[in-house]
Design a protein around this motif. Sequence first.
Motif, short mmCIF file in Angstrom:
data_model
loop_
_atom_site.label_atom_id
_atom_site.label_comp_id
_atom_site.label_asym_id
_atom_site.label_seq_id
_atom_site.Cartn_x
_atom_site.Cartn_y
_atom_site.Cartn_z
N ASN A 1 0.80 -1.23 0.00
CA ASN A 1 0.00 0.00 0.00
C ASN A 1 0.83 1.27 0.00
O ASN A 1 0.57 2.20 -0.77
N VAL A 2 1.83 1.36 0.87
CA VAL A 2 2.61 2.60 1.00
C VAL A 2 3.39 2.88 -0.27
O VAL A 2 3.36 4.01 -0.80
N THR A 3 4.08 1.87 -0.79
CA THR A 3 4.88 2.06 -2.00
C THR A 3 3.99 2.38 -3.20
O THR A 3 4.31 3.26 -4.00
N ALA A 4 2.87 1.68 -3.31
CA ALA A 4 1.96 1.91 -4.43
C ALA A 4 1.34 3.30 -4.36
O ALA A 4 1.20 3.99 -5.38
N ALA A 5 0.95 3.73 -3.17
CA ALA A 5 0.36 5.06 -3.01
C ALA A 5 1.36 6.15 -3.36
O ALA A 5 1.03 7.15 -4.00
N THR A 6 2.61 5.96 -2.94
CA THR A 6 3.67 6.94 -3.25
C THR A 6 3.91 7.01 -4.75
O THR A 6 4.01 8.11 -5.33
N LEU A 7 3.99 5.84 -5.40
CA LEU A 7 4.20 5.80 -6.85
C LEU A 7 3.03 6.44 -7.58
O LEU A 7 3.21 7.22 -8.54
N THR A 8 1.81 6.13 -7.13
CA THR A 8 0.62 6.70 -7.77
C THR A 8 0.62 8.22 -7.72
O THR A 8 0.32 8.89 -8.71
N GLN A 9 0.98 8.77 -6.58
CA GLN A 9 1.01 10.23 -6.45
C GLN A 9 2.08 10.85 -7.33
O GLN A 9 1.89 11.93 -7.91
N ARG A 10 3.21 10.18 -7.47
CA ARG A 10 4.27 10.68 -8.37
C ARG A 10 3.78 10.68 -9.81
O ARG A 10 4.01 11.65 -10.55
N VAL A 11 3.12 9.61 -10.20
CA VAL A 11 2.62 9.51 -11.58
C VAL A 11 1.57 10.58 -11.84
O VAL A 11 1.61 11.27 -12.86
N LEU A 12 0.63 10.75 -10.92
CA LEU A 12 -0.43 11.75 -11.11
C LEU A 12 0.14 13.16 -11.18
O LEU A 12 -0.34 13.99 -11.95
N ALA A 13 1.16 13.42 -10.38
CA ALA A 13 1.80 14.74 -10.42
C ALA A 13 2.42 14.99 -11.79
O ALA A 13 2.32 16.09 -12.35
N HIS A 14 3.04 13.95 -12.34
CA HIS A 14 3.64 14.07 -13.68
C HIS A 14 2.55 14.25 -14.74
O HIS A 14 2.70 15.07 -15.65
N LEU A 15 1.46 13.54 -14.62
CA LEU A 15 0.37 13.67 -15.59
C LEU A 15 -0.23 15.08 -15.55
O LEU A 15 -0.57 15.65 -16.59
N ARG A 16 -0.36 15.63 -14.35
CA ARG A 16 -0.87 17.00 -14.24
C ARG A 16 0.06 17.99 -14.94
O ARG A 16 -0.40 18.91 -15.64
#
Length: 300
Positions: A30-45
Amino acid sequence: MSALPALEKPLALLFVDIADSTMLYERIGNVTAATLTQRVLAHLRQLVTAHGGAVIKSLGDGLLGAFPAADDSVRAALAMMAAQEDYGLRLRIGIHHGPVIEGIGDLYGDACNVAARVQQIARPGEILATEALIGGLAPDLLALTKLLSNVAMKGKAIPIRVHQIRTTAEVDEAQDSTTLGYSAHTGANAMLTLHLSYRGQDILMSRALPRVTIGREESSGLRIASRQTSRQHAVIDFSRESFILTDHSTNGSFIRSGGSPPVVLRRDSTKLVGSGLIGFGAEVRDEGQDHVIAFRGELA
């Protein structure tokens, strides 16, 4: 006094979602996936704003972006697909152009529903767009598109024409494989077809109909009336002279062909060969089951 009616304006709407995010959380925690997801979404924005768009809202593991120009929405989508490999995951993107009404932190209108539905039927790593969006593209971007099929949508009397948007490399590769595919046939008019049969419904897939969505949802190209079948269970694509079944479900797809051992497919793809039966959500006993379709491929 009654409020003045909100004004509509046309925008290109882009929905992007991280594919198979549930499996990502199971695989890396959960922690690693949530961190990765937020990084990806920031890049997409960042990619949305860099291409002249605005991020309207976040949607779990995805987001909605809006663009004044259709070209900018496609360039942003291609940039997103190029970036997905940096994170070791895949994205699904749907784009549509239509009139919307701006609200506080959101957009409203049928165009939003269409764009969201197009994103839902995209395969992982794929960009899909409607005819309304494709019609406004510059020639260099239009050359990257490929008509897939007409998709029935809830509340729409007429199916929506959906196109795939590919990278330049994918277009070049497809042209090469098409040339090789034709040379392997005995005649220039030879064409591989796939017959699908389910409870009186018959669908003939070919280059003219290169994609069929399968599931319990009413808008599916082939609707399976079984509780064991997911709403958006699977997709069959005609690609490189072959028919590829891709499973998007939880319960999986079960393929029985000839005397070969049954193939179980879960969030994966396989080529359909010859003839046989496919169970969407459970194993196959016979063609009469409500989750089973028959398929037959042939060279016409």
